[in-house]
Design a protein around this motif. Structure first.
Motif, PDB file in Angstrom:
ATOM      1  N   ARG A 349      22.353 -18.835   6.935  1.00  0.00           N
ATOM      2  CA  ARG A 349      20.922 -19.085   6.695  1.00  0.00           C
ATOM      3  C   ARG A 349      20.371 -18.086   5.678  1.00  0.00           C
ATOM      4  O   ARG A 349      19.593 -18.453   4.796  1.00  0.00           O
ATOM      5  CB  ARG A 349      20.144 -19.003   8.014  1.00  0.00           C
ATOM      6  CG  ARG A 349      20.356 -20.229   8.877  1.00  0.00           C
ATOM      7  CD  ARG A 349      19.647 -20.187  10.210  1.00  0.00           C
ATOM      8  NE  ARG A 349      19.702 -21.526  10.797  1.00  0.00           N
ATOM      9  CZ  ARG A 349      18.754 -22.445  10.674  1.00  0.00           C
ATOM     10  NH1 ARG A 349      17.649 -22.156  10.025  1.00  0.00           N
ATOM     11  NH2 ARG A 349      18.899 -23.635  11.208  1.00  0.00           N
ATOM     12  N   TYR A 371       7.900 -17.667   1.424  1.00  0.00           N
ATOM     13  CA  TYR A 371       8.933 -16.661   1.157  1.00  0.00           C
ATOM     14  C   TYR A 371       8.440 -15.695   0.085  1.00  0.00           C
ATOM     15  O   TYR A 371       7.913 -16.110  -0.948  1.00  0.00           O
ATOM     16  CB  TYR A 371      10.207 -17.366   0.691  1.00  0.00           C
ATOM     17  CG  TYR A 371      11.317 -16.453   0.219  1.00  0.00           C
ATOM     18  CD1 TYR A 371      11.835 -15.463   1.048  1.00  0.00           C
ATOM     19  CD2 TYR A 371      11.856 -16.590  -1.065  1.00  0.00           C
ATOM     20  CE1 TYR A 371      12.865 -14.625   0.630  1.00  0.00           C
ATOM     21  CE2 TYR A 371      12.885 -15.769  -1.500  1.00  0.00           C
ATOM     22  CZ  TYR A 371      13.379 -14.790  -0.653  1.00  0.00           C
ATOM     23  OH  TYR A 371      14.389 -13.967  -1.086  1.00  0.00           O
ATOM     24  N   SER A 409      11.972 -12.258   8.440  1.00  0.00           N
ATOM     25  CA  SER A 409      12.333 -13.561   8.999  1.00  0.00           C
ATOM     26  C   SER A 409      13.175 -13.413  10.262  1.00  0.00           C
ATOM     27  O   SER A 409      13.388 -14.389  10.981  1.00  0.00           O
ATOM     28  CB  SER A 409      13.101 -14.391   7.962  1.00  0.00           C
ATOM     29  OG  SER A 409      14.314 -13.743   7.607  1.00  0.00           O
ATOM     30  N   ILE A 420      13.877 -17.187  11.370  1.00  0.00           N
ATOM     31  CA  ILE A 420      14.841 -17.779  10.440  1.00  0.00           C
ATOM     32  C   ILE A 420      15.761 -18.788  11.129  1.00  0.00           C
ATOM     33  O   ILE A 420      16.220 -19.751  10.504  1.00  0.00           O
ATOM     34  CB  ILE A 420      15.672 -16.685   9.724  1.00  0.00           C
ATOM     35  CG1 ILE A 420      16.432 -17.282   8.538  1.00  0.00           C
ATOM     36  CG2 ILE A 420      16.597 -15.968  10.694  1.00  0.00           C
ATOM     37  CD1 ILE A 420      17.096 -16.247   7.650  1.00  0.00           C
TER      38      ILE A 420
END
Length: 431
Positions: A349, A371, A409, A420
């Motif tokens: 990820r 982000y 995250s 995440i």
């Protein structure tokens, strides 16, 4: 002394901390023409977004009834703000206020403009109801806000004539009639709104100058992303104030019958506004997002704030984007899409972010984020969120945040799963 979320450092609150990591931060991503084409692709792909200029002229009885009845009255136990249980007679009152019996066989669409920021509700009432006793933050009748100077298609009127059922470009619901000026026709609305010379609010909130002669245009609040046409014929004075040092803006207002009229207002040139849309660059996207650090979370834009998806929507509105309102709809948008497939390991990820640019919108079920960049091999996000989880013993306790904040995250959600691990996609809004 500041309280800092685990994994976040104080210097991360500054957009420049992230911008200096981006090699092409000032590169233009899309020109305004391309953004307009992109908006048309959003209309084609997302059922919740409309081009109101080409909206239909009327609805049949059954079509309009179906739209109004998309909102269902709760069947589970609900509570008023004072903790009392909502009784059936309140729901009967709400059902009656919908004015269903006055829907005609053919219902012409009227057009209007919001004269101030207003709430868009599931039902025509200002009374809030909540899922939990003691809650005063999550009004389940609050859908979203409708910014000032937004075009709306007016479809129906409540029984007491105090509410309109409207379609804005990305949402439908009930707004107070006193906040809408009714136009002669569609052309009057869009000839005004699409004027070539306009300013865009690039700050969090900006107000017009005080006007002691006319409350209708005095200290009106505009939020980030609002487009305001400028007056073509600039007077020397407005309300006995010199127009030097001000933008002279053309504002919608209501006459004594609720019809659209226009008045001049002033916004100081020192305010955080710009002439035309901001250039769509990564540096500008991050700068806009970081202007909202610490801003109060508001479900459906309540408390003069924003929620997770409207945070994304209003940041991108400053560049001319017309995004859907809710996170699940935004996730359907066109663009460069990066998927986080089920079954990916944590390292896999993180590896996806090798292809993702800062400023990109990230989605997971029920939540939208942005982000901002990598730090020590960890992707960081800025988001307007309610809180996170901290492990106490063998379970996670919920820690409220309720604001726009930069976080790792890897921060655990209230369920203990890192954010995440729940990401489903990231979308670069570009062609």
């Amino acid at each position: 002394m500041f309280y800092i979320i685990p994994g976040t450092k104080l210097e991360m609150f500054d957009a420049e901390y992230w911008i200096e990591k981006i090699p092409d931060a000032d590169s233009l991503i899309m020109i305004q023409n391309d953004i307009m084409k992109f908006n048309q692709k959003i209309v084609e792909k997302c059922d919740s977004v409309y081009d109101l200029k080409s909206y239909r002229d009327c609805f049949t009885h059954d079509e309009l009834l179906s739209l109004i009845k998309e909102y269902k009255l709760p069947e589970r136990e609900m509570y008023f703000g004072n903790g009392e249980t909502v009784k059936r007679d309140f729901y009967n009152y709400i059902a009656d206020s919908l004015n269903i019996t006055e829907i005609k066989e053919v219902n012409p669409v009227q057009y209007g403009i919001t004269i101030r920021k207003t709430s868009l509700k599931s039902f025509p009432t200002e009374i809030a109801i909540y899922s939990r006793k003691g809650d005063i933050e999550f009004d389940r009748f609050q859908e979203t806000s409708c910014q000032a100077i937004e075009p709306v298609a007016v479809l129906h009127e409540s029984k007491d004539k105090k509410w309109y059922f409207v379609q804005m470009y990305n949402y439908r619901g009930w707004v107070k009639a006193c906040d809408i000026a009714i136009a002669k026709d569609k052309e009057e609305v869009f000839d005004y709104l699409y004027a070539d010379d306009f300013i865009v609010i690039t700050g969090n909130h900006v107000r017009t100058q005080s006007n002691p002669y006319d409350d209708e245009v005095s200290e009106i609040q505009f939020d980030m992303g609002t487009r305001i046409p400028l007056e073509k014929d600039i007077p020397n004075f407005v309300a006995n104030e010199s127009t030097y040092g001000n933008y002279v803006i053309k504002l919608p207002s209501r006459d004594d019958k609720g019809n659209l009229v226009f008045k001049d207002g002033l916004i100081s040139i020192k305010e955080d506004v710009r002439r035309g849309y901001a250039p769509y660059t990564r540096v500008n996207v991050l700068n806009q997002a970081f202007k909202l650090i610490g801003d109060r979370y508001g479900w459906g834009d309540s408390f003069n704030g924003r929620d997770c998806s409207s945070f994304i929507m209003y940041v991108y509105k400053t560049f001319g984007f017309a995004l859907p309102r809710n996170a699940d709809e935004q996730e359907k948008c066109p663009g460069i899409v990066h998927k986080f497939a089920d079954g990916l390991s944590l390292d896999e990820r993180i590896k996806v972010f090798d292809k993702i640019k800062p400023g990109v919108a990230i989605y997971m079920p029920g939540h939208a984020m942005m982000y901002v960049g990598m730090d020590c091999g960890v992707p960081y996000i800025i988001h307007d969120f309610t809180g996170y989880g901290v492990k106490i013993g063998d379970k996670y306790d919920f820690i409220p945040v309720n604001e726009v904040m930069v976080t790792s995250s890897l921060l655990p959600t209230s369920m203990g799963i890192p954010f995440i691990e729940r990401f489903s996609s990231a979308i670069q809004f570009e062609m």
